[in-house]
Design an enzyme around this catalytic site. Structure first.
Site, PDB file in Angstrom:
ATOM      1  N   SER A  60       0.788  -1.234   0.000  1.00 20.69           N
ATOM      2  CA  SER A  60       0.000   0.000   0.000  1.00 20.69           C
ATOM      3  C   SER A  60       0.818   1.280   0.000  1.00 20.69           C
ATOM      4  O   SER A  60       0.244   2.373  -0.045  1.00 20.69           O
ATOM      5  CB  SER A  60      -0.969   0.010   1.185  1.00 20.69           C
ATOM      6  N   LYS A  63      -0.083   3.625  -2.743  1.00 20.05           N
ATOM      7  CA  LYS A  63      -1.115   4.662  -2.649  1.00 20.05           C
ATOM      8  C   LYS A  63      -0.517   6.066  -2.571  1.00 20.05           C
ATOM      9  O   LYS A  63      -1.214   7.050  -2.832  1.00 20.05           O
ATOM     10  CB  LYS A  63      -2.024   4.383  -1.454  1.00 20.05           C
ATOM     11  N   SER A 120      -6.310   3.039   4.319  1.00 17.44           N
ATOM     12  CA  SER A 120      -5.625   2.276   3.275  1.00 17.44           C
ATOM     13  C   SER A 120      -6.619   1.436   2.494  1.00 17.44           C
ATOM     14  O   SER A 120      -6.365   0.271   2.172  1.00 17.44           O
ATOM     15  CB  SER A 120      -4.523   1.392   3.869  1.00 17.44           C
ATOM     16  N   LYS A 222       2.933   6.689   5.411  1.00 19.51           N
ATOM     17  CA  LYS A 222       2.103   5.583   4.914  1.00 19.51           C
ATOM     18  C   LYS A 222       2.700   4.243   5.323  1.00 19.51           C
ATOM     19  O   LYS A 222       3.911   4.108   5.489  1.00 19.51           O
ATOM     20  CB  LYS A 222       1.987   5.661   3.388  1.00 19.51           C
TER      21      LYS A 222
END
Length: 394
Positions: A60, A63, A120, A222
């Site tokens: 992720s 992202k 997420s 993140k």
């Protein structure tokens, strides 16, 4: 006396200097086997790095590129923060972590981005990509175009949410370049990366970044996890006007990745003068072609409860760690949800006459007949999931 150094000797000296520049920072601080890089956000100067050019599945962390492409689209006037993001049939079918909105649901773009970055949410990330570019494939093309423009030479993207694909990979150094681009080009969105939690109706969703609210000065950015990649994290913190960023790939759990990032940031703040090399100028070194697959180590040998980005925070029986403790204050929640999208429809979702495209699936070839040439489905994103155990991705 003037000494002239022969060209071969000058070349050798230059290569030796670069080799030292690569090796010495990696020796500083804690010894780590997985890819890491720590740098000063203001100037990009590196304080520490190891295996920075090793290809890794981003999970992720992907992202962040989705957010960057979207920020660029906003700046170009293709879409606005209050524009509608419609949940498509494709995006609604993405596996967890997800919000679970039904196809046809509509949210504001800014709310979608917050859910994508904090929760997420894979379904929301796919919806953002499809709405911004018209399709997953078209959005992936834009992701790769931005990667090339930023000099991310060890990266390739195929989907906007980070679901496993053998063709989606990046490096610690490339992620450093991406973070610098996001934080320097679009400082107005920096607060989104430090949100402690979301309020969706009566439901509260905590940030998977365990440094937020626990590590002094933490302000981003993140986390990511799939079985082949292990637990990835990019953490940033600001103290006395100085912002440092640590990228860590391939940790063994959500707790250890937070602890590792915190230790790297601690060491960085204790190092007042970084090296002279920057993230952009760091010479390539080491294995730059193969990709590690940690599936056996991370997932097949561990119980399901340890294969998640949601660690047992507050578990009294768990090993002691400041990142297992509950926040010592009531988390500041940002309200998000559906509706409120009064802005213009994203340009990619309009046809030549200005009408919105319908979310109609393309017809597939009859299963009782052989497919015509070129009709075989492309292996993109989660279509490769059969090669790996299906696990939640965050």
């Amino acid at each position: 006396m003037h000494v002239v150094i022969a060209k071969p000797l000058r070349t050798f000296a230059r290569h030796a200097l670069l080799a030292c520049a690569v090796a010495l920072p990696a020796l500083a601080g804690p010894a780590l086997a997985n890819p890491t890089i720590v740098f000063d956000l203001e100037n990009g100067k590196i304080l520490q790095h190891q295996e920075a050019f090793k290809r890794w599945y981003p999970a992720s962390l992907t992202k962040l590129m989705t957010a960057y492409v979207t920020f660029r689209a906003i700046a170009a006037g293709e879409v606005r923060l209050d524009s509608p993001i419609k949940v498509t049939k494709r995006s609604a079918s993405e596996p967890p972590s997800k919000m679970g909105f039904k196809p046809g649901s509509v949210m504001r773009l800014d709310n979608a981005l917050k859910m994508m970055l904090v929760k997420s949410a894979n379904d929301v990330a796919m919806a953002v990509g499809e709405n911004i570019a018209g399709s997953q494939a078209a959005f992936a093309e834009r992701m790769n175009a931005e990667a090339r423009r930023l000099g991310m030479t060890g990266s390739h993207f195929v989907n906007p949410n980070g679901l496993f694909s053998p063709d989606q990979y990046t490096t610690a150094r490339d992620l450093g370049l991406l973070v610098m681009a996001i934080r320097t080009e679009f400082p107005q969105y920096a607060p989104w990366f430090s949100i402690e939690g979301l309020a969706v109706g009566k439901k509260q969703i905590s940030n998977y970044n365990l440094l937020i609210g626990r590590y002094p000065g933490a302000d981003g950015m993140k986390t990511g996890f799939v079985c082949p990649s292990g637990f990835n994290m990019i953490g940033s913190a600001t103290r006395d006007g100085r912002t440092l960023v640590a990228v860590v790939l391939g940790e063994k759990s959500a707790i250890t990745r937070a602890e590792t990032v915190a230790k790297l940031l601690d060491h960085g703040f204790a190092t007042p003068t970084p090296g002279w090399l920057t993230v952009a100028a760091l010479p390539s070194y080491g294995d730059t072609t193969s990709v590690n697959n940690l599936n056996n180590e991370i997932c097949r040998k561990k119980p399901a409860k340890e294969q998640s980005e949601a660690p047992p925070v507050g578990d009294k029986n768990a090993a002691k760690s400041p990142y297992r403790k509950k926040l010592d204050h009531a988390p500041t929640l940002v309200a998000v949800g559906l509706g409120g999208a009064t802005g213009p429809i994203p340009k990619a979702m309009l046809d030549a006459s200005g009408q919105e495209y319908a979310d109609v699936p393309l017809p597939s070839w009859r299963p009782d007949l052989p497919p015509p040439p070129g009709a075989e489905p492309a292996v993109i994103g989660s279509a490769t999931a059969a090669q790996e155990p299906a696990k939640a991705v965050n």
